[in-house]
Design a protein around this motif. Structure first.
Motif, PDB file in Angstrom:
ATOM      1  N   ILE A 170     -42.923 -25.337  -3.912  1.00  0.00           N
ATOM      2  CA  ILE A 170     -41.489 -25.210  -3.602  1.00  0.00           C
ATOM      3  C   ILE A 170     -40.934 -26.540  -3.097  1.00  0.00           C
ATOM      4  O   ILE A 170     -39.797 -26.931  -3.441  1.00  0.00           O
ATOM      5  CB  ILE A 170     -41.283 -24.080  -2.573  1.00  0.00           C
ATOM      6  CG1 ILE A 170     -41.792 -22.739  -3.128  1.00  0.00           C
ATOM      7  CG2 ILE A 170     -39.804 -23.964  -2.182  1.00  0.00           C
ATOM      8  CD1 ILE A 170     -41.784 -21.611  -2.128  1.00  0.00           C
ATOM      9  N   MET A 171     -41.710 -27.257  -2.272  1.00  0.00           N
ATOM     10  CA  MET A 171     -41.273 -28.547  -1.746  1.00  0.00           C
ATOM     11  C   MET A 171     -40.973 -29.541  -2.874  1.00  0.00           C
ATOM     12  O   MET A 171     -39.951 -30.246  -2.849  1.00  0.00           O
ATOM     13  CB  MET A 171     -42.339 -29.116  -0.822  1.00  0.00           C
ATOM     14  CG  MET A 171     -42.009 -30.503  -0.255  1.00  0.00           C
ATOM     15  SD  MET A 171     -40.736 -30.487   1.018  1.00  0.00           S
ATOM     16  CE  MET A 171     -41.643 -29.819   2.405  1.00  0.00           C
ATOM     17  N   ASP A 172     -41.815 -29.596  -3.889  1.00  0.00           N
ATOM     18  CA  ASP A 172     -41.601 -30.521  -5.005  1.00  0.00           C
ATOM     19  C   ASP A 172     -40.334 -30.170  -5.777  1.00  0.00           C
ATOM     20  O   ASP A 172     -39.586 -31.069  -6.214  1.00  0.00           O
ATOM     21  CB  ASP A 172     -42.818 -30.503  -5.940  1.00  0.00           C
ATOM     22  CG  ASP A 172     -44.065 -31.063  -5.280  1.00  0.00           C
ATOM     23  OD1 ASP A 172     -43.924 -31.797  -4.279  1.00  0.00           O
ATOM     24  OD2 ASP A 172     -45.194 -30.747  -5.749  1.00  0.00           O
ATOM     25  N   LEU A 173     -40.055 -28.902  -5.963  1.00  0.00           N
ATOM     26  CA  LEU A 173     -38.844 -28.502  -6.682  1.00  0.00           C
ATOM     27  C   LEU A 173     -37.582 -28.915  -5.936  1.00  0.00           C
ATOM     28  O   LEU A 173     -36.624 -29.440  -6.533  1.00  0.00           O
ATOM     29  CB  LEU A 173     -38.856 -26.984  -6.922  1.00  0.00           C
ATOM     30  CG  LEU A 173     -39.908 -26.443  -7.890  1.00  0.00           C
ATOM     31  CD1 LEU A 173     -39.911 -24.919  -7.885  1.00  0.00           C
ATOM     32  CD2 LEU A 173     -39.676 -26.966  -9.298  1.00  0.00           C
ATOM     33  N   VAL A 174     -37.584 -28.688  -4.607  1.00  0.00           N
ATOM     34  CA  VAL A 174     -36.394 -29.007  -3.814  1.00  0.00           C
ATOM     35  C   VAL A 174     -36.175 -30.515  -3.760  1.00  0.00           C
ATOM     36  O   VAL A 174     -35.023 -30.998  -3.818  1.00  0.00           O
ATOM     37  CB  VAL A 174     -36.514 -28.401  -2.409  1.00  0.00           C
ATOM     38  CG1 VAL A 174     -35.327 -28.829  -1.530  1.00  0.00           C
ATOM     39  CG2 VAL A 174     -36.579 -26.873  -2.488  1.00  0.00           C
ATOM     40  N   GLN A 175     -37.256 -31.286  -3.634  1.00  0.00           N
ATOM     41  CA  GLN A 175     -37.114 -32.736  -3.605  1.00  0.00           C
ATOM     42  C   GLN A 175     -36.551 -33.281  -4.916  1.00  0.00           C
ATOM     43  O   GLN A 175     -35.936 -34.365  -4.944  1.00  0.00           O
ATOM     44  CB  GLN A 175     -38.471 -33.389  -3.288  1.00  0.00           C
ATOM     45  CG  GLN A 175     -38.867 -33.272  -1.832  1.00  0.00           C
ATOM     46  CD  GLN A 175     -40.193 -33.949  -1.541  1.00  0.00           C
ATOM     47  OE1 GLN A 175     -41.149 -33.852  -2.315  1.00  0.00           O
ATOM     48  NE2 GLN A 175     -40.251 -34.654  -0.405  1.00  0.00           N
ATOM     49  N   LYS A 176     -36.729 -32.568  -6.014  1.00  0.00           N
ATOM     50  CA  LYS A 176     -36.183 -32.975  -7.303  1.00  0.00           C
ATOM     51  C   LYS A 176     -34.723 -32.550  -7.464  1.00  0.00           C
ATOM     52  O   LYS A 176     -34.112 -32.804  -8.518  1.00  0.00           O
ATOM     53  CB  LYS A 176     -37.008 -32.391  -8.443  1.00  0.00           C
ATOM     54  CG  LYS A 176     -38.426 -32.943  -8.529  1.00  0.00           C
ATOM     55  CD  LYS A 176     -39.210 -32.260  -9.640  1.00  0.00           C
ATOM     56  CE  LYS A 176     -40.633 -32.776  -9.703  1.00  0.00           C
ATOM     57  NZ  LYS A 176     -41.431 -32.099 -10.758  1.00  0.00           N
ATOM     58  N   GLY A 177     -34.200 -31.876  -6.428  1.00  0.00           N
ATOM     59  CA  GLY A 177     -32.806 -31.429  -6.477  1.00  0.00           C
ATOM     60  C   GLY A 177     -32.608 -30.093  -7.127  1.00  0.00           C
ATOM     61  O   GLY A 177     -31.469 -29.713  -7.450  1.00  0.00           O
ATOM     62  N   ILE A 178     -33.639 -29.342  -7.337  1.00  0.00           N
ATOM     63  CA  ILE A 178     -33.549 -28.007  -7.940  1.00  0.00           C
ATOM     64  C   ILE A 178     -33.303 -26.986  -6.838  1.00  0.00           C
ATOM     65  O   ILE A 178     -34.041 -26.937  -5.851  1.00  0.00           O
ATOM     66  CB  ILE A 178     -34.823 -27.663  -8.732  1.00  0.00           C
ATOM     67  CG1 ILE A 178     -35.059 -28.690  -9.843  1.00  0.00           C
ATOM     68  CG2 ILE A 178     -34.745 -26.254  -9.299  1.00  0.00           C
ATOM     69  CD1 ILE A 178     -36.353 -28.509 -10.579  1.00  0.00           C
ATOM     70  N   ALA A 179     -32.285 -26.208  -6.983  1.00  0.00           N
ATOM     71  CA  ALA A 179     -31.966 -25.166  -6.012  1.00  0.00           C
ATOM     72  C   ALA A 179     -32.935 -23.999  -6.167  1.00  0.00           C
ATOM     73  O   ALA A 179     -33.075 -23.426  -7.260  1.00  0.00           O
ATOM     74  CB  ALA A 179     -30.529 -24.698  -6.196  1.00  0.00           C
ATOM     75  N   VAL A 180     -33.588 -23.649  -5.082  1.00  0.00           N
ATOM     76  CA  VAL A 180     -34.571 -22.552  -5.079  1.00  0.00           C
ATOM     77  C   VAL A 180     -34.094 -21.501  -4.085  1.00  0.00           C
ATOM     78  O   VAL A 180     -33.875 -21.797  -2.906  1.00  0.00           O
ATOM     79  CB  VAL A 180     -35.981 -23.037  -4.700  1.00  0.00           C
ATOM     80  CG1 VAL A 180     -36.963 -21.868  -4.689  1.00  0.00           C
ATOM     81  CG2 VAL A 180     -36.463 -24.113  -5.653  1.00  0.00           C
ATOM     82  N   LYS A 181     -33.920 -20.293  -4.566  1.00  0.00           N
ATOM     83  CA  LYS A 181     -33.532 -19.182  -3.697  1.00  0.00           C
ATOM     84  C   LYS A 181     -34.797 -18.418  -3.287  1.00  0.00           C
ATOM     85  O   LYS A 181     -35.615 -18.042  -4.143  1.00  0.00           O
ATOM     86  CB  LYS A 181     -32.559 -18.255  -4.409  1.00  0.00           C
ATOM     87  CG  LYS A 181     -32.067 -17.105  -3.534  1.00  0.00           C
ATOM     88  CD  LYS A 181     -31.101 -16.212  -4.304  1.00  0.00           C
ATOM     89  CE  LYS A 181     -30.640 -15.042  -3.449  1.00  0.00           C
ATOM     90  NZ  LYS A 181     -29.708 -14.154  -4.171  1.00  0.00           N
ATOM     91  N   MET A 182     -34.934 -18.183  -1.974  1.00  0.00           N
ATOM     92  CA  MET A 182     -36.102 -17.469  -1.446  1.00  0.00           C
ATOM     93  C   MET A 182     -35.658 -16.188  -0.772  1.00  0.00           C
ATOM     94  O   MET A 182     -34.685 -16.177  -0.014  1.00  0.00           O
ATOM     95  CB  MET A 182     -36.887 -18.339  -0.458  1.00  0.00           C
ATOM     96  CG  MET A 182     -38.116 -17.640   0.147  1.00  0.00           C
ATOM     97  SD  MET A 182     -39.013 -18.679   1.331  1.00  0.00           S
ATOM     98  CE  MET A 182     -39.732 -19.882   0.252  1.00  0.00           C
ATOM     99  N   THR A 183     -36.416 -15.143  -1.048  1.00  0.00           N
ATOM    100  CA  THR A 183     -36.195 -13.850  -0.401  1.00  0.00           C
ATOM    101  C   THR A 183     -37.492 -13.447   0.292  1.00  0.00           C
ATOM    102  O   THR A 183     -38.572 -13.459  -0.325  1.00  0.00           O
ATOM    103  CB  THR A 183     -35.796 -12.776  -1.419  1.00  0.00           C
ATOM    104  OG1 THR A 183     -34.606 -13.201  -2.096  1.00  0.00           O
ATOM    105  CG2 THR A 183     -35.535 -11.450  -0.725  1.00  0.00           C
ATOM    106  N   ILE A 184     -37.383 -13.095   1.582  1.00  0.00           N
ATOM    107  CA  ILE A 184     -38.559 -12.718   2.393  1.00  0.00           C
ATOM    108  C   ILE A 184     -38.466 -11.227   2.683  1.00  0.00           C
ATOM    109  O   ILE A 184     -37.428 -10.725   3.141  1.00  0.00           O
ATOM    110  CB  ILE A 184     -38.604 -13.517   3.713  1.00  0.00           C
ATOM    111  CG1 ILE A 184     -38.689 -15.032   3.417  1.00  0.00           C
ATOM    112  CG2 ILE A 184     -39.792 -13.067   4.561  1.00  0.00           C
ATOM    113  CD1 ILE A 184     -38.564 -15.894   4.651  1.00  0.00           C
ATOM    114  N   GLY A 185     -39.539 -10.515   2.427  1.00  0.00           N
ATOM    115  CA  GLY A 185     -39.623  -9.085   2.715  1.00  0.00           C
ATOM    116  C   GLY A 185     -40.841  -8.762   3.573  1.00  0.00           C
ATOM    117  O   GLY A 185     -41.798  -9.548   3.667  1.00  0.00           O
ATOM    118  N   VAL A 186     -40.801  -7.590   4.213  1.00  0.00           N
ATOM    119  CA  VAL A 186     -41.902  -7.147   5.082  1.00  0.00           C
ATOM    120  C   VAL A 186     -42.994  -6.539   4.215  1.00  0.00           C
ATOM    121  O   VAL A 186     -42.726  -5.658   3.378  1.00  0.00           O
ATOM    122  CB  VAL A 186     -41.413  -6.132   6.123  1.00  0.00           C
ATOM    123  CG1 VAL A 186     -42.574  -5.682   7.022  1.00  0.00           C
ATOM    124  CG2 VAL A 186     -40.293  -6.715   6.948  1.00  0.00           C
TER     125      VAL A 186
END
Length: 339
Positions: A170-186
């Motif tokens: 995920i870190m590599d994608l964001v550093q390339k300027g790609i928007a990443v949406k994350m959803t956290i569930g229990v």
């Protein structure tokens, strides 16, 4: 002789095992129960090369100890100087949050690396930047594992940890300027019990006590068995000794019609009395001849001759005995000693 019942070695062993089971199942033998929750992490982004949406979901995260167990979502943001400071420990750390179409997005999720400072410091830095959740990815040496996180005093912000491969992806994608949406569930609730130090000592003492009891029972059992075997061997020795003594006794045969008592029987010294031994006195075995009626069935010639010889010998012996008795009686009447 009444024999005591031999002890069973299994009784002591069963008692010792029951003692150990009681020690383990005792309320003080178990320590506190520790529970933790896994987190379901879902990511979604558009691949700029194929213009296709890439979506993934896995139960690969773990909630922090002080984190509320609830869901959160937002665009992923990373420290702007992620190449130099991916941990996000500096109080003035600023985050890069790529948004689709260049629009600003809120809420957002901070992604930082483990290490450099405490979990609490990382969470507070991101919370001051209005992050809705904080995601920490583990160190490379831990691989795909996650560890417990203690971060008391961070409020109601959601905190989870993911593995190193997932975080770096995920870190590599964001550093390339790609928007990443994350959803956290229990995810799943896990309960793990720990044994306290006092419980360990208690179980160790119980185990040592079990070993001592088992050893004592075994020693007692084999002592009783040895004594029992020795007593059986002693009884057999006494029986053999008695048979030997009986075999050494003299045998005297008394013929039919013979008078007088046997006085020339050799006396054997009586053995010392021992427990369980058999004492034997001088034995005389008398074998009588068959009845005269049966003897009459023998041939008449040999029987008559034998009878005449025995009758003559018997009369002579009887005469001698009668003369001796008469002489003894006359001596007693005149007060003379008997020769």
């Amino acid at each position: 002789m009444a024999w005591r019942r031999r002890p069973e070695a299994g009784v002591g062993v069963r008692g010792a095992l029951a003692l150990l089971a009681l020690a383990v199942c005792a309320p003080g033998a178990r320590g506190r129960a520790f529970e933790w929750y896994s987190a379901v992490v879902s990511t979604e982004y558009v691949d700029p090369y194929t213009n296709r949406t890439v979506w993934s979901v896995s139960e690969s995260g773990r909630f922090g100890d002080s984190s509320p167990k609830e869901g959160a979502q937002g665009l992923v943001g990373v420290p702007r100087a992620a190449d130099r400071d991916p941990e996000g420990c500096a109080p003035d750390t600023r985050f890069l949050v790529p948004a689709p179409g260049g629009r600003g997005a809120a809420p957002w999720v901070a992604l930082v690396a483990r290490g450099g400072c405490t979990f609490k410091d990382k969470v507070l830095v991101a919370a001051r930047r209005n992050a809705s959740a904080v995601v920490l990815y583990n160190e490379e040496s831990h691989g795909n594992l996650t560890v417990p996180m203690s971060h008391a005093g961070t409020g109601n912000i959601v905190v989870i940890m993911v593995s190193y491969p997932k975080g770096r992806e995920i870190m590599d994608l964001v550093q390339k300027g790609i928007a990443v949406k994350m959803t956290i569930g229990v995810g799943t609730r896990h309960v793990q019990e720990f044994i306290s130090g006092q419980s360990v000592v208690f179980v160790a003492i119980a185990f040592i006590t079990m070993m001592i009891i088992s050893l004592a029972w075994l020693i007692f059992y084999y002592i009783q068995r040895f004594l029992y075997t020795g007593s059986q061997f002693g009884s057999q020795s006494h029986r053999k000794e008695a048979k030997k003594i009986i075999g050494q006794l003299p045998l005297h045969t008394v013929k039919h019609g013979e008078k007088g008592e046997v006085e020339d029987v050799q006396e054997m010294p009586a053995p010392e009395s021992t427990p369980g031994s058999v004492l034997a006195a001088n034995l005389s075995i008398t074998l009588q001849e068959e009845d005269r009626s049966e003897g009459n069935n023998l041939p008449s010639s040999s029987t008559s001759e034998s009878a005449l010889q025995c009758d003559a010998g018997f009369k002579e012996d009887a005469g001698e005995d009668t003369a001796l008795l008469e002489m003894g009686r006359s001596d007693l009447e005149h007060g003379r000693p008997v020769s």
